[in-house]
Design a protein around this motif. Structure first.
Motif, short mmCIF file in Angstrom:
data_model
loop_
_atom_site.label_atom_id
_atom_site.label_comp_id
_atom_site.label_asym_id
_atom_site.label_seq_id
_atom_site.Cartn_x
_atom_site.Cartn_y
_atom_site.Cartn_z
N THR B 5 0.84 -1.19 0.00
CA THR B 5 0.00 0.00 0.00
C THR B 5 0.88 1.25 0.00
N ALA B 6 0.64 2.13 -0.96
CA ALA B 6 1.42 3.37 -1.02
C ALA B 6 0.83 4.43 -0.10
N LEU B 7 -0.50 4.47 -0.08
CA LEU B 7 -1.16 5.49 0.72
C LEU B 7 -2.38 4.89 1.40
N ALA B 8 -2.47 5.10 2.69
CA ALA B 8 -3.65 4.63 3.42
C ALA B 8 -4.21 5.80 4.22
N VAL B 9 -5.43 6.17 3.88
CA VAL B 9 -6.11 7.26 4.58
C VAL B 9 -7.25 6.65 5.37
N THR B 10 -7.28 6.89 6.67
CA THR B 10 -8.29 6.26 7.50
C THR B 10 -9.14 7.28 8.25
N ASP B 11 -10.37 7.35 7.85
CA ASP B 11 -11.39 8.12 8.56
C ASP B 11 -10.95 9.54 8.93
N GLU B 28 -7.51 3.49 0.30
CA GLU B 28 -6.13 3.00 0.18
C GLU B 28 -5.74 3.03 -1.27
N VAL B 29 -4.48 3.34 -1.52
CA VAL B 29 -3.98 3.34 -2.89
C VAL B 29 -2.79 2.39 -2.93
N ALA B 30 -2.84 1.43 -3.86
CA ALA B 30 -1.75 0.46 -3.95
C ALA B 30 -0.60 1.05 -4.74
N GLU B 31 0.59 0.50 -4.55
CA GLU B 31 1.75 0.95 -5.31
C GLU B 31 1.51 0.74 -6.79
N GLY B 32 1.82 1.73 -7.59
CA GLY B 32 1.67 1.62 -9.02
C GLY B 32 0.28 1.90 -9.53
N GLU B 33 -0.64 2.20 -8.62
CA GLU B 33 -2.02 2.43 -9.02
C GLU B 33 -2.23 3.88 -9.46
N PHE B 34 -3.19 4.06 -10.38
CA PHE B 34 -3.60 5.40 -10.80
C PHE B 34 -4.95 5.63 -10.16
N PRO B 58 -5.18 16.62 9.93
CA PRO B 58 -6.64 16.45 10.00
C PRO B 58 -7.12 16.63 11.44
N ASP B 59 -8.39 17.00 11.58
CA ASP B 59 -8.96 17.12 12.93
C ASP B 59 -8.94 15.76 13.62
N SER B 60 -9.23 14.73 12.82
CA SER B 60 -9.09 13.37 13.35
C SER B 60 -8.81 12.43 12.17
N GLY B 61 -8.41 11.21 12.48
CA GLY B 61 -8.09 10.25 11.43
C GLY B 61 -6.59 10.15 11.22
N THR B 62 -6.15 9.13 10.47
CA THR B 62 -4.72 8.93 10.27
C THR B 62 -4.38 8.79 8.79
N VAL B 63 -3.15 9.11 8.47
CA VAL B 63 -2.63 8.96 7.12
C VAL B 63 -1.30 8.24 7.20
N ARG B 64 -1.14 7.18 6.40
CA ARG B 64 0.17 6.54 6.26
C ARG B 64 0.58 6.70 4.81
N LEU B 65 1.65 7.41 4.59
CA LEU B 65 2.12 7.66 3.24
C LEU B 65 3.46 6.93 3.09
N LEU B 66 3.51 5.93 2.22
CA LEU B 66 4.69 5.07 2.06
C LEU B 66 5.14 4.54 3.42
N LYS B 184 5.10 4.66 -11.25
CA LYS B 184 4.75 5.59 -10.18
C LYS B 184 3.31 5.35 -9.72
N THR B 185 3.10 5.61 -8.46
CA THR B 185 1.73 5.65 -7.96
C THR B 185 1.23 7.07 -8.20
N ILE B 186 0.02 7.18 -8.74
CA ILE B 186 -0.51 8.51 -9.01
C ILE B 186 -1.82 8.70 -8.27
N VAL B 187 -1.91 9.77 -7.54
CA VAL B 187 -3.17 10.15 -6.90
C VAL B 187 -3.53 11.49 -7.50
N TYR B 188 -4.67 11.57 -8.14
CA TYR B 188 -5.00 12.84 -8.77
C TYR B 188 -6.46 13.20 -8.60
#
Lengths: 364, 302
Positions: B5-11, B28-34, B58-66, B184-188
C-alpha cells in the motif's frame, strides 16, 4: 530457484542546505535582473532623484540673489565687486519697479548722483533683510571712502569648512540608503507575498529544504543588490558634474549599508507576512520607505525640523544608517563612528526579524 | 502477488468553522495504481489531497504515506513524494529548463535528469522559453515535470487538466499514462468524469466531504445497471415500430434523432439489423457521469 524481488530503494538523501541555498540564490538573482520594473525602481528611479537633486543644488551651492540696478555712480560697481549679488541693469526706475512688483526681483537699487534709492519687495523678509544689509554696507563703505579717511575698524573675513555639507555630499549617502531600502523592503515583501499566492512556499514546504536556506537565498539577493546600488550611486555622484568628494575611509560605509539592508529586509518580511496581494504589499512598502527616507534626512538635512520629530527620526534604522554613512563617507570619521549605528541596526534587525518570523504564514 | 500500500487514509475529518470539508474519508492506494478523486468544486478533494500530502493536520483520522506519517513535516518522506499544485508554483522569470533545474536542486538532482524530464513532457523545444510565455497546457506539463524531477515513488496531482483545451488535455493524458508506465503511484483529482474513466484504475467519487462510491470506473458503471441508449437518425424507423422491437423500454424522438432505451441491447440491435436500419446508428452506454448523477441526485456542477 526463488528470487526475491526487491524494489530498488533509494536512500533519499536530503541535499545539502548549501546547494539548495545556492540554487535558490541563483534563481533569485536571475529573476531580479530579468524584471525590468524592479530594475527601474531599484536603480534608475533613485538615480533620477540623485541626478535631479544634484543638478538643482549642484554647482556653486546656493545661487546668488539678483537685484535690479538703475542709473550710474560709485555704489553700483561696488555692489558688483561685492560678489554677493547678481545685477540686472534697467534703463528706468519704472521698469525695475515693475519687475519687483511682479515678484521677479526681490529689490532694485537706483543711484542718481548722490542719492541711492533701494526699493524691495515686502513679501520675502529674509531676502529684503539680506539686500538691505548688503546695500547699506556698500553705501557706508562708499561714504567712508568719500571722506578720504582710513576706516576705524577693519573686518577680516575668510572661509571655514563647516559641519553643514555641500548638497551632494549630504545627498549621495542619503539617496543610497533610500535606494537600498526600496530594494530590500520591496524585494522581501513582494517575494513572500507572491510566493505565497503562487503556492511556491507550499511547493518549497513539500520539498526537503530547510526554511533557513530559502530565507538566506533572498537575503543574499538583497545584499547583492545593495552592493551594486552602492557602487553605482557613488560612481555617478563622483562624476565632475555632481562633484562628490569622499573622505578617507569612505568604504567603511559598505559594511554598515549591508547591516542596513538586513534591517530593511526584516521590515519587508513583516510587510510580506501581513499583506495578501502584491498591490497591498507595494502600497505598504511605499508608505514605509518614503516617509522613513524623509524623516531620516535622506534627502534634506533635519536641522530645521521640530525637536519631537528629531526624536521620532531616531526610531528609523535609516536615520542611524544615514548618520553612520555621512560620518565615514564625507565627514572624514573612522570606524569608531560606525559602532553605535551598527549596533542599532543589528538590534533592529533582530527584533523586527523575530517578530516577522513569528507572524510568518506559509499559506493564506 | 501482493502489492504493498502506497497510501492509506483512514477516517479523516477536517472542518473549517461550520463547513465540514472532509467528513470521514477512508481509502487506500496500492503501489503503481492510478487513483482518481472525483467530484465537483468544493467536494473536499483538495483538502483530502493536502492532508494526504502532509500539508495539513486532519482534525481526526490517520494517514500513512509510504508507511510513514506525513504530518508533521517529514523531511525523510518528502524526497519520495512529488506534488503538482493547483496554482502554477514557479519561480519568477525563469525558463522552463531553469525552473526544472531549480526544483531539481531542492532535491539534489543533476541536470541530466532535467533533459529527461523535458523529453518526457514534450517540452524539449521549449527548454529556453520563459515559463510565463508557455501556453496553459505546456505550463501544466512543466509543472508535472517539476513534480517528477526527483523521481518520486508517489505523485499527487491536483486538477492537472483543469482549464485546458481538449488538445492540451489529451496531450497531458499521454504524459500521465507514461508516468504510470514508469511504475509511479498517481493520486490525482479532477472534475472531469470522462477523463477519470479513461485514465484511472480506481476512482473515489466525492461530494460534500464524503466518498460516495469507490471502485474501478467500469465496475461502477456496470453496477449502475443503467439503460443503454440506441440512437437512430430521425425517420429511419417510425416511433411506433420502434416501441414494438424486442427489448425496447422507452422511445423518444426529437428533431434529429430517435432514441431507444434498453437494458438488453443484443436482441434490440439484432432486430434493428433485420430492419436494415443500422446506418448512422450510435450506441451510448452509461458513463461515470451517470454514476455520479445517480449517486448525488443533482445536476453535475462542473
Amino acid at each position: 530457484m526463488t528470487t526475491t524481488e526487491t524494489r530498488p530503494r533509494r536512500t533519499a538523501p536530503s541535499p545539502a542546505s548549501s546547494s539548495v541555498f545556492l540554487a535558490l540564490s541563483k534563481a533569485g538573482f536571475r529573476g531580479f535582473v530579468r524584471d525590468k520594473a524592479t530594475l527601474f525602481f531599484t536603480f534608475l528611479f533613485p538615480l533620477m532623484f540623485l541626478v535631479i537633486f544634484g543638478l538643482i543644488f549642484g554647482g556653486a551651492g546656493a545661487s546668488k540673489t539678483k537685484i535690479g540696478v538703475v542709473g550710474e555712480g560709485a555704489v553700483i560697481p561696488a555692489l558688483e565687486r561685492s560678489d554677493a549679488v547678481e545685477l540686472t541693469r534697467f534703463d528706468t526706475a519704472q521698469e525695475a519697479e515693475a519687475q519687483v512688483k511682479a515678484g521677479d526681483l526681490p529689490a532694485y537699487v537706483q543711484q542718481d548722483g548722490d542719492t541711492v534709492t533701494l526699493r524691495f519687495a515686502a513679501s520675502d523678509q529674509t531676502q529684503a533683510g539680506l539686500v538691505n544689509g548688503l546695500v547699506s554696507g556698500v553705501v557706508n563703505q562708499a561714504n567712508i571712502a568719500a571722506t578720504g579717511q582710513a576706516p576705524a575698524f577693519t573686518l577680516d573675513t575668510s572661509q571655514v569648512e563647516d559641519e553643514s555639507l555641500k548638497p551632494i555630499q549630504y545627498m549621495a549617502p542619503g539617496i543610497i540608503s533610500w535606494a537600498v531600502s526600496i530594494g530590500a523592503v520591496f524585494g522581501a515583501a513582494l517575494t513572500f507575498v507572491s510566493w505565497r499566492k503562487k503556492q511556491v512556499l507550499r511547493r518549497l514546504r513539500l520539498a526537503p529544504v530547510q526554511p533557513v536556506a530559502v530565507l538566506g537565498s533572498r537575503v543574499l539577493v538583497s545584499l547583492g543588490v545593495a552592493v551594486v546600488q552602492f557602487c553605482l550611486f557613488v560612481g555617478v555622484a563622483l562624476l565632475p558634474m555632481f562633484g562628490l568628494r569622499l573622505s578617507g575611509q569612505w568604504w567603511l560605509a559598505l559594511p554598515l549599508l549591508l547591516l542596513g539592508t538586513l534591517s530593511f529586509f526584516s521590515i519587508g518580511m513583516l510587510v510580506g507576512a501581513f499583506c495578501k496581494t502584491e498591490e497591498a504589499a507595494s502600497g505598504v512598502a511605499n508608505l514605509i520607505t518614503l516617509p522613513m527616507a524623509f524623516l531620516s534626512g535622506a534627502f534634506l538635512p533635519l536641522d530645521n525640523i521640530p525637536p519631537w520629530l528629531q526624536t521620532v527620526s531616531w526610531a528609523f534604522p535609516m536615520r542611524h544608517l544615514n548618520e553612520g554613512m555621512l560620518d565615514v563617507m564625507v565627514r572624514g570619521q573612522g570606524v569608531d563612528a560606525l559602532l553605535v549605528p551598527a549596533m542599532v541596526l543589528i538590534a533592529f534587525t533582530a527584533v523586527v526579524g523575530f517578530i516577522a518570523a513569528k507572524v510568518f504564514r506559509w499559506e493564506d | 502477488m501482493t502489492t504493498s500500500t502506497a497510501l492509506a487514509v483512514t477516517d479523516i475529518h477536517m472542518s473549517y468553522g461550520d463547513l465540514r470539508a472532509v467528513d470521514g474519508v477512508s481509502f487506500e492506494v496500492a503501489e503503481g495504481e492510478f487513483f482518481g478523486i472525483l467530484g465537483p468544486n468544493g467536494a473536499g478533494k483538495t483538502t483530502t489531497l493536502e492532508i494526504a500530502e502532509g500539508l495539513r493536520e486532519p482534525d481526526s483520522g490517520t494517514v500513512r504515506l509510504l508507511g510513514e506519517a506525513p504530518w508533521p513535516r517529514n523531511l525523510a518522506l518528502l524526497p519520495k513524494i512529488g506534488v503538482q499544485l493547483q496554482a502554477s508554483a514557479f519561480f519568477e522569470k525563469l525558463t522552463a529548463r531553469e525552473q526544472l533545474e531549480t526544483f531539481g536542486a531542492l532535491y539534489g538532482v543533476t541536470s541530466a535528469r532535467v533533459d529527461e524530464m523535458l523529453e518526457l513532457v514534450g517540452l524539449s523545444d521549449k527548454a529556453s522559453t520563459p515559463e510565463a510565455k508557455l501556453s496553459g497546457g505546456q505550463r501544466q506539463r512543466l509543472s508535472i515535470a517539476c513534480a517528477l524531477v526527483h523521481d518520486p515513488d508517489i505523485v499527487f496531482l491536483d486538477e492537472p487538466t483543469a482549464a485546458l483545451d481538449p488538445q492540451a488535455r489529451r496531450n497531458l493524458w499521454d504524459v500521465l499514462r507514461e508516468v504510470q508506465a514508469r511504475g509511479k503511484t498517481i493520486v490525482y483529482t479532477t472534475h472531469y468524469l470522462d477523463e477519470a474513466e479513461v485514465l484511472c484504475d480506481r476512482v473515489a467519487i466525492m461530494d460534500r466531504g464524503r466518498i460516495l462510491a469507490m471502485d474501478a470506473p467500469a465496475r461502477l458503471v456496470r453496477d449502475l445497471e443503467a439503460a443503454t441508449r440506441v440512437i437512430l437518425e430521425r425517420g429511419a424507423l417510425a416511433p411506433d415500430l420502434a416501441r414494438a422491437l424486442p427489448g425496447a423500454d422507452q422511445v423518444a424522438q426529437d428533431e434529429v434523432s430517435l432514441t431507444i432505451s434498453t437494458r438488453t441491447p443484443a436482441p434490440l440491435l439484432a432486430a434493428l439489423a433485420e430492419h436494415g436500419t443500422l446506418d448512422g446508428l450510435q450506441v451510448r452506454t452509461a458513463t461515470l457521469e451517470d454514476v455520479f448523477l445517480e449517486l448525488t441526485g443533482r445536476e453535475y456542477r462542473a
